[in-house]
Scaffold this motif. Sequence first.
Motif, PDB file in Angstrom:
ATOM      1  N   TYR A 176       0.614  -1.302   0.091  1.00  0.00           N
ATOM      2  CA  TYR A 176       0.214   0.026   0.026  1.00  0.00           C
ATOM      3  C   TYR A 176       0.739   1.269  -0.214  1.00  0.00           C
ATOM      4  O   TYR A 176       0.219   2.385   0.256  1.00  0.00           O
ATOM      5  CB  TYR A 176      -0.788  -0.128   1.278  1.00  0.00           C
ATOM      6  CG  TYR A 176      -2.140  -0.980   1.114  1.00  0.00           C
ATOM      7  CD1 TYR A 176      -2.865  -1.053  -0.002  1.00  0.00           C
ATOM      8  CD2 TYR A 176      -2.212  -1.825   2.166  1.00  0.00           C
ATOM      9  CE1 TYR A 176      -4.065  -1.779  -0.016  1.00  0.00           C
ATOM     10  CE2 TYR A 176      -3.336  -2.718   2.014  1.00  0.00           C
ATOM     11  CZ  TYR A 176      -4.135  -2.734   0.997  1.00  0.00           C
ATOM     12  OH  TYR A 176      -5.189  -3.720   0.970  1.00  0.00           O
ATOM     13  N   SER A 177       1.970   1.059  -0.058  1.00  0.00           N
ATOM     14  CA  SER A 177       3.062   2.417  -0.227  1.00  0.00           C
ATOM     15  C   SER A 177       2.434   3.307  -1.120  1.00  0.00           C
ATOM     16  O   SER A 177       2.226   3.130  -2.480  1.00  0.00           O
ATOM     17  CB  SER A 177       4.522   1.730  -0.626  1.00  0.00           C
ATOM     18  OG  SER A 177       5.262   3.072  -1.160  1.00  0.00           O
ATOM     19  N   TRP A 219       7.672  -0.537  -3.970  1.00  0.00           N
ATOM     20  CA  TRP A 219       8.002  -1.749  -3.999  1.00  0.00           C
ATOM     21  C   TRP A 219       7.287  -2.295  -5.286  1.00  0.00           C
ATOM     22  O   TRP A 219       7.920  -3.547  -5.638  1.00  0.00           O
ATOM     23  CB  TRP A 219       7.434  -2.574  -2.664  1.00  0.00           C
ATOM     24  CG  TRP A 219       8.181  -1.952  -1.490  1.00  0.00           C
ATOM     25  CD1 TRP A 219       7.773  -0.983  -0.713  1.00  0.00           C
ATOM     26  CD2 TRP A 219       9.460  -2.217  -1.128  1.00  0.00           C
ATOM     27  NE1 TRP A 219       8.763  -0.682   0.299  1.00  0.00           N
ATOM     28  CE2 TRP A 219       9.869  -1.582   0.126  1.00  0.00           C
ATOM     29  CE3 TRP A 219      10.489  -3.225  -1.359  1.00  0.00           C
ATOM     30  CZ2 TRP A 219      10.993  -1.758   0.965  1.00  0.00           C
ATOM     31  CZ3 TRP A 219      11.531  -3.311  -0.710  1.00  0.00           C
ATOM     32  CH2 TRP A 219      11.786  -2.728   0.390  1.00  0.00           C
ATOM     33  N   GLN A 220       6.227  -2.040  -5.615  1.00  0.00           N
ATOM     34  CA  GLN A 220       5.454  -2.699  -6.748  1.00  0.00           C
ATOM     35  C   GLN A 220       6.240  -2.285  -8.097  1.00  0.00           C
ATOM     36  O   GLN A 220       6.424  -3.109  -9.062  1.00  0.00           O
ATOM     37  CB  GLN A 220       3.990  -2.323  -7.023  1.00  0.00           C
ATOM     38  CG  GLN A 220       3.322  -2.742  -5.689  1.00  0.00           C
ATOM     39  CD  GLN A 220       1.764  -2.581  -5.963  1.00  0.00           C
ATOM     40  OE1 GLN A 220       1.268  -2.358  -7.017  1.00  0.00           O
ATOM     41  NE2 GLN A 220       1.287  -1.840  -4.955  1.00  0.00           N
ATOM     42  N   ASP A 221       6.730  -1.188  -8.241  1.00  0.00           N
ATOM     43  CA  ASP A 221       7.601  -0.973  -9.355  1.00  0.00           C
ATOM     44  C   ASP A 221       8.895  -1.408  -9.385  1.00  0.00           C
ATOM     45  O   ASP A 221       9.523  -1.236 -10.436  1.00  0.00           O
ATOM     46  CB  ASP A 221       7.422   0.541 -10.013  1.00  0.00           C
ATOM     47  CG  ASP A 221       7.924   1.454  -8.865  1.00  0.00           C
ATOM     48  OD1 ASP A 221       8.979   1.212  -8.131  1.00  0.00           O
ATOM     49  OD2 ASP A 221       7.671   2.710  -8.851  1.00  0.00           O
ATOM     50  N   GLY A 222       9.476  -1.838  -8.171  1.00  0.00           N
ATOM     51  CA  GLY A 222      10.826  -2.410  -8.119  1.00  0.00           C
ATOM     52  C   GLY A 222      11.702  -1.313  -7.977  1.00  0.00           C
ATOM     53  O   GLY A 222      12.987  -1.441  -7.767  1.00  0.00           O
ATOM     54  N   ALA A 269      -5.546   2.411   5.079  1.00  0.00           N
ATOM     55  CA  ALA A 269      -4.519   2.225   4.154  1.00  0.00           C
ATOM     56  C   ALA A 269      -4.970   1.744   2.700  1.00  0.00           C
ATOM     57  O   ALA A 269      -4.517   2.337   1.792  1.00  0.00           O
ATOM     58  CB  ALA A 269      -3.077   1.421   4.589  1.00  0.00           C
ATOM     59  N   GLY A 270      -5.673   0.991   2.611  1.00  0.00           N
ATOM     60  CA  GLY A 270      -6.534   0.449   1.571  1.00  0.00           C
ATOM     61  C   GLY A 270      -7.395   1.376   0.867  1.00  0.00           C
ATOM     62  O   GLY A 270      -7.925   1.081  -0.036  1.00  0.00           O
ATOM     63  N   LEU A 329       7.298  -2.103   8.812  1.00  0.00           N
ATOM     64  CA  LEU A 329       8.388  -1.725   8.513  1.00  0.00           C
ATOM     65  C   LEU A 329       8.835  -1.285   7.186  1.00  0.00           C
ATOM     66  O   LEU A 329       8.590  -1.950   6.212  1.00  0.00           O
ATOM     67  CB  LEU A 329       9.424  -2.946   9.106  1.00  0.00           C
ATOM     68  CG  LEU A 329       9.554  -3.183  10.653  1.00  0.00           C
ATOM     69  CD1 LEU A 329       9.851  -4.588  10.945  1.00  0.00           C
ATOM     70  CD2 LEU A 329      10.222  -2.044  11.458  1.00  0.00           C
ATOM     71  N   PHE A 330       9.349  -0.224   6.826  1.00  0.00           N
ATOM     72  CA  PHE A 330       9.748   0.001   5.700  1.00  0.00           C
ATOM     73  C   PHE A 330       8.764   0.245   4.686  1.00  0.00           C
ATOM     74  O   PHE A 330       9.086  -0.230   3.248  1.00  0.00           O
ATOM     75  CB  PHE A 330      11.022  -0.710   4.984  1.00  0.00           C
ATOM     76  CG  PHE A 330      12.112  -1.101   6.029  1.00  0.00           C
ATOM     77  CD1 PHE A 330      12.805  -0.093   6.683  1.00  0.00           C
ATOM     78  CD2 PHE A 330      12.311  -2.424   6.301  1.00  0.00           C
ATOM     79  CE1 PHE A 330      13.709  -0.511   7.497  1.00  0.00           C
ATOM     80  CE2 PHE A 330      13.064  -2.882   7.429  1.00  0.00           C
ATOM     81  CZ  PHE A 330      13.889  -1.819   7.897  1.00  0.00           C
ATOM     82  N   ALA A 331       7.684   0.583   4.938  1.00  0.00           N
ATOM     83  CA  ALA A 331       6.546   0.698   4.074  1.00  0.00           C
ATOM     84  C   ALA A 331       6.904   1.511   2.717  1.00  0.00           C
ATOM     85  O   ALA A 331       6.384   1.285   1.686  1.00  0.00           O
ATOM     86  CB  ALA A 331       5.335   1.445   4.624  1.00  0.00           C
ATOM     87  N   ALA A 332       7.571   2.766   2.891  1.00  0.00           N
ATOM     88  CA  ALA A 332       8.100   3.672   1.730  1.00  0.00           C
ATOM     89  C   ALA A 332       9.510   4.202   1.943  1.00  0.00           C
ATOM     90  O   ALA A 332       9.840   4.308   3.141  1.00  0.00           O
ATOM     91  CB  ALA A 332       7.097   4.683   1.609  1.00  0.00           C
TER      92      ALA A 332
END
Length: 525
Positions: free
Chosen positions: A188-189, A194-197, A355-356, A387-390
């Motif tokens: 949910y960042s 994280w999704q785009d790598g 968050a969603g 941890l480390f959400a964004a």
Amino acid sequence: MTTAESTASRSTPPRFTARLRTLWGAGSGPLVARLFQCLLALIFLDAWISLGVQIRVLLGQRGLLPVAPLFEAVRAQKNIGFGELPSLLWWWTSDAALFAHVGAGIVLALLALFNLRPRLCFLLSTALYLSIAVAARTFLSFQWDNLLLECGLLAALLPTDRPAPLRHLLFRLLLFKLYFESGLAKWYSPLHDWQDGSAMTYYYETAPLPTALAWYAHHAPISWHHVESWATLALELGVPFLLFGPRLARRVAFVVFTGFQIVNAATANYGFFCHLALALHVFLLDDEDLRRVRHWWAVRRGWSLPGARASLPAASPDLGRARWRVRLSRGLSVLALIVYGGISLVEGYAQFSRAGGKDQGEHTWLDRLDPVRARYQPLRLVNNYHLFAAITRERIEPEFQTRTGDAGAEWVAHHLHHKPGDPLRRPDWVAPHQPRVDFQLWFHGLSFRRNTPAYVATLVDRLCHDPAAVAELFTAPLPPAPTAVRIAYWQYHFTTADERQKSGAWWNRELFATIRPIECHPTKE
């Protein structure tokens, strides 16, 4: 069929049950529980010592967030009581009280380590740590502080003289929360990094306190960083479900998660977090796994071990009383599982449904629980983890500077022990110790445009009027009577391989901003 044959047939497990036990394993047992107790005791010991060496500058009467003014203020308010700030410092706020907390915590950790009433020791140590964490506010607000409190509570329920599968399940639930909720937070960042790598292309350079290995990891190919990002997301969202699987699945999860935390510990300093996560991993093993490791190690060292397996204490001759105790223990375990699991679900839903992007109207039932949640949340015993959400994409570091002459005099920089500071200084390893001010200033660098935290304003004031109170934070002596203080904000980037080979520098930096100098005036007697 004779009575003996009938008894034998009833006592022999069916073939299917035997195969299922072989596949699933007996579960964590007394050996696993005792190993975890030892590891948790060592982590508590480290946490108390780490806090003790800096508690005066953090919370003392001349510290950055003194506890006395805090409790004087809350005592004057009718609507704030012990339930909102559960701390023993309500009644004793001197520096001696702070050191008494630390001293007692160290003693309790040592007693637990040597197996002297460890469950009681963990309960008391958790209460003491909460007492300090409440008073420390921002300095002990990290997720691993909450994780230590949660582990301490569960450790107080953990027996080591008998199998207790339901209580061991509590620790697996905690481990599931730690990883799966962190995975959800990444999914949910708001940056979708994280999704785009792209997350890991910035992570090593912008971690709060990176180690020297982070420099090398940062210079891996971009394509590899994309793989790291996606693999981390898949690991945290997928592997946690193996925690509740058969023995082989749990062993796979143990190896994957342990490798993951070793990489974390090697490339950044996160206090005792990685060590505490590694300690929780032991609940993915069985007692038989530990016996095999012990046997392998004994063979390697040439030791001789007794062939018989460790056995549990003999059963009590009073069978009626023993059965009652077993039933009571199981009932308490079920109750703990229901309460802990229920609160975890409520808190997880509260965190991640918003968050969603859920509408506010969908939280009506959750809003009704707010009075109940307000009762247990100050205890910080059942928590969320994200941890480390964004991953931040810039590194802005504050640098404190003083001037000792008139307005035209040169500004002198004062570096903290574990901040990047001088670009030539190699990033160091300091974990499991956590330098709380160094770490917290990383957050200030990211948000200095919006506000100045109280501890930063106090640090500037101490540099002006009481340098001796904060001298231990810096690598070099401070001027005893500066005429002005300011903060310069630098943007840091890792050097390239060629730049480092030529200059020896680990960092490049450029001045980003400075605050208006604060003139220091002598304190009136």
